[in-house]
Scaffold this motif. Sequence first.
Motif, PDB file in Angstrom:
ATOM      1  N   PHE A 352     -27.446 -10.288  -9.322  1.00  0.00           N
ATOM      2  CA  PHE A 352     -27.520  -8.617  -9.721  1.00  0.00           C
ATOM      3  C   PHE A 352     -27.351  -7.907  -8.357  1.00  0.00           C
ATOM      4  O   PHE A 352     -26.794  -7.059  -8.452  1.00  0.00           O
ATOM      5  CB  PHE A 352     -28.561  -8.335 -10.595  1.00  0.00           C
ATOM      6  CG  PHE A 352     -28.985  -6.943 -10.896  1.00  0.00           C
ATOM      7  CD1 PHE A 352     -27.984  -6.428 -11.767  1.00  0.00           C
ATOM      8  CD2 PHE A 352     -29.543  -5.955 -10.337  1.00  0.00           C
ATOM      9  CE1 PHE A 352     -28.059  -5.008 -12.157  1.00  0.00           C
ATOM     10  CE2 PHE A 352     -29.636  -4.766 -10.261  1.00  0.00           C
ATOM     11  CZ  PHE A 352     -28.924  -4.069 -11.493  1.00  0.00           C
ATOM     12  N   VAL A 353     -28.173  -8.452  -7.403  1.00  0.00           N
ATOM     13  CA  VAL A 353     -27.892  -7.618  -6.379  1.00  0.00           C
ATOM     14  C   VAL A 353     -26.457  -7.776  -5.522  1.00  0.00           C
ATOM     15  O   VAL A 353     -25.972  -6.862  -5.037  1.00  0.00           O
ATOM     16  CB  VAL A 353     -29.034  -8.167  -5.094  1.00  0.00           C
ATOM     17  CG1 VAL A 353     -28.808  -7.343  -3.632  1.00  0.00           C
ATOM     18  CG2 VAL A 353     -30.366  -8.024  -5.493  1.00  0.00           C
ATOM     19  N   GLN A 354     -25.766  -8.940  -5.742  1.00  0.00           N
ATOM     20  CA  GLN A 354     -24.480  -9.174  -5.319  1.00  0.00           C
ATOM     21  C   GLN A 354     -23.589  -8.283  -6.041  1.00  0.00           C
ATOM     22  O   GLN A 354     -22.742  -7.568  -5.551  1.00  0.00           O
ATOM     23  CB  GLN A 354     -24.269 -10.690  -5.471  1.00  0.00           C
ATOM     24  CG  GLN A 354     -24.917 -11.271  -4.412  1.00  0.00           C
ATOM     25  CD  GLN A 354     -24.536 -13.075  -4.888  1.00  0.00           C
ATOM     26  OE1 GLN A 354     -24.137 -13.293  -6.044  1.00  0.00           O
ATOM     27  NE2 GLN A 354     -25.021 -13.819  -4.053  1.00  0.00           N
ATOM     28  N   ALA A 355     -23.874  -8.089  -7.327  1.00  0.00           N
ATOM     29  CA  ALA A 355     -23.300  -7.267  -8.184  1.00  0.00           C
ATOM     30  C   ALA A 355     -23.424  -5.895  -7.896  1.00  0.00           C
ATOM     31  O   ALA A 355     -22.330  -5.017  -8.022  1.00  0.00           O
ATOM     32  CB  ALA A 355     -23.511  -7.699  -9.805  1.00  0.00           C
ATOM     33  N   ALA A 356     -24.447  -5.385  -7.785  1.00  0.00           N
ATOM     34  CA  ALA A 356     -24.693  -4.003  -7.415  1.00  0.00           C
ATOM     35  C   ALA A 356     -23.931  -3.437  -6.027  1.00  0.00           C
ATOM     36  O   ALA A 356     -23.227  -2.585  -5.991  1.00  0.00           O
ATOM     37  CB  ALA A 356     -26.095  -3.744  -7.007  1.00  0.00           C
ATOM     38  N   SER A 357     -23.852  -4.472  -5.148  1.00  0.00           N
ATOM     39  CA  SER A 357     -23.239  -4.188  -3.859  1.00  0.00           C
ATOM     40  C   SER A 357     -21.886  -4.077  -3.900  1.00  0.00           C
ATOM     41  O   SER A 357     -21.152  -3.585  -3.032  1.00  0.00           O
ATOM     42  CB  SER A 357     -23.673  -5.133  -2.767  1.00  0.00           C
ATOM     43  OG  SER A 357     -23.143  -4.696  -1.530  1.00  0.00           O
ATOM     44  N   SER A 358     -21.242  -4.805  -4.953  1.00  0.00           N
ATOM     45  CA  SER A 358     -19.823  -4.863  -5.148  1.00  0.00           C
ATOM     46  C   SER A 358     -19.271  -4.153  -6.403  1.00  0.00           C
ATOM     47  O   SER A 358     -18.222  -4.740  -6.967  1.00  0.00           O
ATOM     48  CB  SER A 358     -19.451  -6.531  -5.096  1.00  0.00           C
ATOM     49  OG  SER A 358     -19.989  -7.266  -6.262  1.00  0.00           O
ATOM     50  N   ASN A 359     -19.902  -3.323  -7.129  1.00  0.00           N
ATOM     51  CA  ASN A 359     -19.442  -2.920  -8.205  1.00  0.00           C
ATOM     52  C   ASN A 359     -18.567  -1.619  -7.936  1.00  0.00           C
ATOM     53  O   ASN A 359     -19.063  -0.516  -7.663  1.00  0.00           O
ATOM     54  CB  ASN A 359     -20.804  -2.292  -8.901  1.00  0.00           C
ATOM     55  CG  ASN A 359     -20.378  -1.804 -10.439  1.00  0.00           C
ATOM     56  OD1 ASN A 359     -20.323  -2.469 -11.279  1.00  0.00           O
ATOM     57  ND2 ASN A 359     -20.498  -0.547 -10.479  1.00  0.00           N
ATOM     58  N   LEU A 360     -17.347  -1.904  -8.182  1.00  0.00           N
ATOM     59  CA  LEU A 360     -16.257  -0.817  -8.046  1.00  0.00           C
ATOM     60  C   LEU A 360     -15.813  -0.294  -9.423  1.00  0.00           C
ATOM     61  O   LEU A 360     -14.978   0.362  -9.436  1.00  0.00           O
ATOM     62  CB  LEU A 360     -15.114  -1.528  -7.374  1.00  0.00           C
ATOM     63  CG  LEU A 360     -15.199  -1.477  -5.623  1.00  0.00           C
ATOM     64  CD1 LEU A 360     -14.141  -2.229  -5.052  1.00  0.00           C
ATOM     65  CD2 LEU A 360     -15.293  -0.077  -4.913  1.00  0.00           C
ATOM     66  N   PHE A 361     -16.468  -0.906 -10.525  1.00  0.00           N
ATOM     67  CA  PHE A 361     -16.039  -0.583 -11.804  1.00  0.00           C
ATOM     68  C   PHE A 361     -16.068   0.958 -12.322  1.00  0.00           C
ATOM     69  O   PHE A 361     -15.283   1.411 -13.151  1.00  0.00           O
ATOM     70  CB  PHE A 361     -16.633  -1.436 -12.800  1.00  0.00           C
ATOM     71  CG  PHE A 361     -16.477  -2.822 -12.641  1.00  0.00           C
ATOM     72  CD1 PHE A 361     -15.294  -3.352 -12.338  1.00  0.00           C
ATOM     73  CD2 PHE A 361     -17.643  -3.397 -12.469  1.00  0.00           C
ATOM     74  CE1 PHE A 361     -15.163  -4.664 -12.198  1.00  0.00           C
ATOM     75  CE2 PHE A 361     -17.511  -5.035 -12.043  1.00  0.00           C
ATOM     76  CZ  PHE A 361     -16.194  -5.621 -12.008  1.00  0.00           C
ATOM     77  N   ASN A 362     -16.709   1.903 -11.507  1.00  0.00           N
ATOM     78  CA  ASN A 362     -17.050   3.156 -11.731  1.00  0.00           C
ATOM     79  C   ASN A 362     -15.891   3.746 -11.352  1.00  0.00           C
ATOM     80  O   ASN A 362     -15.572   4.963 -11.755  1.00  0.00           O
ATOM     81  CB  ASN A 362     -18.177   3.855 -11.042  1.00  0.00           C
ATOM     82  CG  ASN A 362     -18.059   3.621  -9.461  1.00  0.00           C
ATOM     83  OD1 ASN A 362     -18.011   2.518  -9.059  1.00  0.00           O
ATOM     84  ND2 ASN A 362     -17.986   4.809  -9.035  1.00  0.00           N
ATOM     85  N   SER A 363     -15.075   3.299 -10.294  1.00  0.00           N
ATOM     86  CA  SER A 363     -13.667   3.739  -9.779  1.00  0.00           C
ATOM     87  C   SER A 363     -12.679   3.812 -10.972  1.00  0.00           C
ATOM     88  O   SER A 363     -11.537   4.546 -11.073  1.00  0.00           O
ATOM     89  CB  SER A 363     -13.133   3.151  -8.864  1.00  0.00           C
ATOM     90  OG  SER A 363     -12.637   1.708  -9.192  1.00  0.00           O
TER      91      SER A 363
END
Length: 611
Positions: A352-363
């Motif tokens: 989850f921490v890895q996903a939070a740091s690499s979450n570009l989906f809001n773009s």
Amino acid sequence: MRLSASLAGLLASLSLLPALAAAQAAAAQAYAPSLQKCPDRTALLRTPGPDPHAQTLGPDEARYIAQRRASVLPGAWAAYLATVTAASPSQALPEYVGAILGGAYGGDALPHIGIATSGGGLRAALFGAGVLGALDGRNQSSLRAGTGGLLQTAEYIAGLSGGSWLVSSLAQADFPSLPDLVFGANSGSGDGYGGWITDIDLLQPSSPTTSTADVLGVFLQEIALKRAAGFPVTVADVWGRSLSRHFVNGTTEAAFFDTTLAHGAGQTLSGVADVSTFRTYAQPFPIVLADSLSSGPGASETAAPPANPIYEFNVYETGSYDPALGAFTPTKFLGSSPNGSVCATGFDQLSFVQAASSNLFNSLNTSDAALLASPIGPIVSALETLFPQPGLRLDAAAVPNPFVGVAPDTYADTGSADLALVDGGEDGETTPFQPLLVRARGVDTIIAIDAPADTDDNFADGSSLIATRARVQLLSPAYAFPSIPSTPAEFLAHNLTTRPTFFGCASAASSGEPLVVYIANGGAPLGQRPVTNAPTTKLAYTKAEAQAVLDQVWDVATQGIPVEVGGAGAAGKDPEWPVCLACAVAERARRAVGVPRAGACASCLERYCWS
């Protein structure tokens, strides 16, 4: 990516939730946080203080760094010094460099090194791994090149986005060699560590017998009990379940699609404290960054403003030193109620921490229609149907806000129930300098590994450093950063991304600015055909492709400023580079002990420093 019949069936009824949990018992149960009464004397909030010159580290981090400095780093610096000396018999190091690195001035005079490895997807993760491999004292080629051993001297290592995959997987896998990290040391059991498994696409995993939609259905099952326990779930949780199979212990390539395994569920960031090399202070202190989307003035759906707090996750604490917030909560109890009576454990899943740091989906969220038509549209639809959460934005990583009521005059999210975290590079700072600029950490030299896709051909152009410098000026006097070129055009015109460059050589001691050793993915070295500039959207590499990237990056990191060889215009590696690199990492310590720059270091810094 479109829904298959199996995934569409998951959307039919909320009554499926118990069945989902049962079907994926190992992963779903291990991924779900648990709630219990907080242990006695548990403090869920630490404030390091508003004065950046007087802020304090968390006690556990301070203890780790003190122990590493006392018991590990003197030997690591002595070994690195021996490596440089052996690799450069004709290029004598100035006596003061040997005295500093050899400990003649005492342990307090040793350099304080931090490594920052950038975002840029799997390309950046591989590029960062290649540079770390070139600095690794366990790599015989790197020892012969005179650069091996510098990794072992680092006190901190920070990563964001693709760099966070590298940093966190390295820490939790017990700090293996970089080839073993990327490719796996052995096949082992089905739930062992199988390396990064780069052959299987991170975003759209599939096999000849398993469709991407079927795999997404499994991921939804694996997060079901987290939602049933009352915690928010978003696209980031689904993304994390994919990342877990690549960057967290618990998956081998042969068992990638085995639905009976936990696939890294239950592996937490706070759990890294129990890893052997962490317990013995044998690895640099790892930090992962994420940006935030605030609900206050200037909020954006698709980008993180520079003034928003940058959140850091480390083994012991999560929070921000930024002046707008200046608060931390124990990572082990992330997800807890802010009132301090009920504590959550297991929320800080490493994936989850890895996903939070690499979450570009809001773009992709430029409109509701655009989001639903995007590659994550089916996941959003599934989340909305299976796990209705009114008012929660599903395109960011949702973290129950531990800082409710903190700094109401400056902290935009002081009244928000949940934090919306996104890719750590969304503010333009794709290289994670910020935690290494915290004055309390005392980092005096930063090795910056920069591999975003700034240019049309997916190379770096210095934009991350420019954004960092701008944010430092915005938040002055919280942080300090050396002068750099003001535009990407200037970086490119002076070839600063195609060769190592030192920034901050002329900084005044009173400025507090670190010296930055900048190693960028700016072009292929030594006339080679480039293989390190695949687009960020390339989320699968064959083993041969991954090895080719690592091989080329090793040349990038060991070439220095290329020199002409053979009289025919051919480029070769700078034979003085090992000495010049050693001069750079000793430079701040040299100044501190009051010795004048001399000998090879004078000529090296004249060639490698930007001014």
